[in-house]
Design a protein around this motif. Structure first.
Motif, mmCIF file in Angstrom:
data_model
loop_
_atom_site.group_PDB
_atom_site.id
_atom_site.type_symbol
_atom_site.label_atom_id
_atom_site.label_comp_id
_atom_site.label_asym_id
_atom_site.label_seq_id
_atom_site.Cartn_x
_atom_site.Cartn_y
_atom_site.Cartn_z
ATOM 1 N N UNK A 1 26.819 41.629 25.166
ATOM 2 C CA UNK A 1 25.991 42.782 25.522
ATOM 3 C C UNK A 1 26.534 43.467 26.772
ATOM 4 N N UNK A 2 26.949 42.661 27.758
ATOM 5 C CA UNK A 2 27.532 43.219 28.975
ATOM 6 C C UNK A 2 28.806 43.987 28.669
ATOM 7 N N UNK A 3 29.649 43.419 27.805
ATOM 8 C CA UNK A 3 30.900 44.093 27.446
ATOM 9 C C UNK A 3 30.631 45.408 26.717
ATOM 10 N N UNK A 4 29.651 45.415 25.805
ATOM 11 C CA UNK A 4 29.314 46.649 25.090
ATOM 12 C C UNK A 4 28.741 47.693 26.039
ATOM 13 N N UNK B 1 33.614 32.680 42.069
ATOM 14 C CA UNK B 1 35.070 32.658 41.986
ATOM 15 C C UNK B 1 35.514 33.636 40.918
ATOM 16 N N UNK B 2 36.597 34.341 41.188
ATOM 17 C CA UNK B 2 37.120 35.322 40.239
ATOM 18 C C UNK B 2 38.533 34.925 39.839
ATOM 19 N N UNK B 3 38.964 35.452 38.689
ATOM 20 C CA UNK B 3 40.321 35.227 38.208
ATOM 21 C C UNK B 3 41.042 36.575 38.219
ATOM 22 N N UNK B 4 41.748 36.893 39.319
ATOM 23 C CA UNK B 4 42.349 38.224 39.476
ATOM 24 C C UNK B 4 43.325 38.608 38.378
ATOM 25 N N UNK B 5 43.950 37.634 37.717
ATOM 26 C CA UNK B 5 44.926 37.960 36.686
ATOM 27 C C UNK B 5 44.311 38.764 35.548
ATOM 28 N N UNK C 1 33.470 34.813 29.760
ATOM 29 C CA UNK C 1 32.859 36.003 30.339
ATOM 30 C C UNK C 1 33.867 37.016 30.825
ATOM 31 N N UNK C 2 34.884 36.560 31.576
ATOM 32 C CA UNK C 2 35.867 37.488 32.130
ATOM 33 C C UNK C 2 36.661 38.169 31.025
ATOM 34 N N UNK C 3 37.073 37.379 30.026
ATOM 35 C CA UNK C 3 37.840 37.952 28.920
ATOM 36 C C UNK C 3 37.003 38.963 28.137
ATOM 37 N N UNK C 4 35.718 38.681 27.956
ATOM 38 C CA UNK C 4 34.849 39.598 27.220
ATOM 39 C C UNK C 4 34.670 40.909 27.982
ATOM 40 N N UNK C 5 34.523 40.822 29.293
ATOM 41 C CA UNK C 5 34.399 42.033 30.111
ATOM 42 C C UNK C 5 35.675 42.870 30.016
ATOM 43 N N UNK C 6 36.833 42.201 30.047
ATOM 44 C CA UNK C 6 38.104 42.913 29.917
ATOM 45 C C UNK C 6 38.196 43.627 28.579
ATOM 46 N N UNK C 7 37.729 42.974 27.510
ATOM 47 C CA UNK C 7 37.724 43.612 26.191
ATOM 48 C C UNK C 7 36.829 44.846 26.187
ATOM 49 N N UNK C 8 35.644 44.730 26.815
ATOM 50 C CA UNK C 8 34.739 45.875 26.876
ATOM 51 C C UNK C 8 35.347 47.041 27.619
ATOM 52 N N UNK C 9 36.004 46.777 28.742
ATOM 53 C CA UNK C 9 36.656 47.843 29.502
ATOM 54 C C UNK C 9 37.786 48.477 28.693
ATOM 55 N N UNK C 10 38.564 47.652 27.990
ATOM 56 C CA UNK C 10 39.667 48.163 27.172
ATOM 57 C C UNK C 10 39.155 49.077 26.067
ATOM 58 N N UNK C 11 38.091 48.644 25.385
ATOM 59 C CA UNK C 11 37.516 49.479 24.323
ATOM 60 C C UNK C 11 36.917 50.758 24.894
ATOM 61 N N UNK C 12 36.343 50.669 26.102
ATOM 62 C CA UNK C 12 35.830 51.866 26.750
ATOM 63 C C UNK C 12 36.922 52.887 27.009
ATOM 64 N N UNK C 13 38.093 52.422 27.453
ATOM 65 C CA UNK C 13 39.235 53.320 27.646
ATOM 66 C C UNK C 13 39.629 53.997 26.334
ATOM 67 N N UNK C 14 39.672 53.196 25.273
ATOM 68 C CA UNK C 14 40.054 53.736 23.970
ATOM 69 C C UNK C 14 39.037 54.767 23.482
#
Length: 384
Positions: A58-61, A113-117, A359-372
């Motif tokens: 839901x957060x990613x969407x 903690x965050x994963x900057x990569x 969670x981090x990977x899902x957020x990245x997917x949401x941002x990527x789809x938003x760009x598209x």
């Protein structure tokens, strides 16, 4: 006295909802449904994995929807700051990062903690697309050399953590931008031939190069074990080869139609390691079989094809490069994850989009789809 009637809610939301690419959204929703089904089966008895996965989705969407409202010109403006911050965070991780299981991938910021990569999965293609946009029509060899330098800096920092899975995704995203920008085939073909020759030589000489006392240059010992285990997992069936063997057994036992929802024995008897993350496709194949796998692949194929259509129809070089890189990054996710679970690629930490927990990977997917969607949306709005 003038009475101003407030328009109904649907009319106020209409400007926000207009212009969205419906085929792309249908493909995303199709994959989300399969992801939720599989996560419920594989993770309903694993703490809060399923509700957390649904929350992350839901957060990613939501992020996808918000980023889709941002014009590509504004996205282009954040390329340099995002890339700079990402590289600085990688350097900070190398110096002050948190080490877990021998890998220094996390950075403590007090409350969490965050994963900057993960940030570099988007920052690198954004930066490279900006770079080539600024040099449109004037591209020379030094421009490609500078682009490779911009790509290799974060890749080497991520590989040193070590995090080969994320490093591969960042490297692939950057290479897609450079390829779409016009990298000559006379440079691409020799690299492909060399890679194919190296892979063939690796397979043919497996008995000699995988001897325990032999040290490989450049690669670490655990990376050598991953490759040797891929070549012959039966040499260590209860150790390094356990993941691959159990994944193959689960997928093969699913047959044509699968064992049924929540009926996977390999999954629920916990023979599949990491069954909610990297190896969730093994659990999926066991319960839904070949037909379910084809249905999932149909969703990914539709998403990738639609993304490439959006890229080909994008109005500027920046948007074409960005849309193409984001789309083929999804292909990389799917190919690497399914390949490692099926035993044709080494085991690396690459999730299956919308299906794997994270969670981090899902957020990245949401941002990527938003760009598209932003790129597709601005083109539609211009036409109307």
């Amino acid at each position: 006295m003038t009475v101003i009637e407030r328009p109904p809610l649907w009319q106020r939301l209409r400007p926000w909802l207009s212009g969205f690419d419906i085929p792309l959204l249908i493909a995303v929703l199709w994959l989300c449904v399969w992801g939720l089904l599989c996560m419920y089966s594989a993770g309903h008895d694993n703490g809060t994995r399923f509700p957390d996965h649904a929350r992350n989705m839901v957060l990613a969407l939501g992020l996808m929807f918000l980023v889709a409202q941002v014009p590509p010109q504004k996205l282009m403006a954040v390329a340099i700051p995002l890339y700079t911050v990402g590289v600085m965070l990688l350097v900070a991780t190398a110096l002050f990062g948190v080490t877990k299981k021998g890998a220094t991938r996390w950075l403590s910021i007090g409350v969490t903690q965050i994963q900057p990569s993960e940030l570099l999965k988007l920052a690198v293609p954004l930066m490279l697309a900006w770079w080539f946009q600024k040099r449109e029509g004037l591209l020379r060899w030094p421009d490609f050399i500078a682009a490779f330098a911009l790509l290799l800096l974060p890749f080497l920092l991520i590989a040193k953590q070590p995090d080969l899975g994320t490093g591969i995704l960042v490297l692939a995203a950057g290479l897609y931008v450079i390829f779409f920008a016009g990298l000559p085939w006379k440079l691409i073909l020799p690299a492909l031939v060399l890679g194919a020759a190296a892979a063939t030589a690796l397979v043919l000489s497996e008995d000699k190069i995988c001897e325990p006392d032999l040290t490989w240059p450049v690669l670490k010992e655990y990376q050598k074990h991953r490759i040797c285990t891929l070549l012959d997992p039966s040499k260590d069936p209860l150790g390094k080869g356990f993941h691959i063997i159990q994944g193959e057994i689960a997928i093969g036992s699913g047959g044509l139609t699968g064992k049924g929802f929540m009926q996977g024995t390999q999954t629920h008897l916990e023979f599949i390691p990491e069954r909610t993350t990297d190896f969730i496709f093994a659990a999926f194949g066991e319960e839904f079989g070949l037909l379910g796998a084809l249905a999932l692949l149909a969703g990914f194929t539709a998403l990738i094809l639609r993304g490439l259509m959006i890229a080909s129809d994008a109005p500027t070089l920046f948007t074409r490069l960005m849309a193409g890189a984001v789309t083929l990054s999804f292909f990389t996710y799917v190919f690497v994850n399914m390949g490692m679970v099926s035993g044709i690629l080494p085991v690396v930490g690459v999730p299956l989009p919308f299906v794997s927990y994270g969670g981090t990977a899902m957020v990245t997917l949401g941002l990527s789809l938003g760009l598209l969607l932003s790129i597709a949306r601005v083109k539609k709005l211009v036409k109307t």
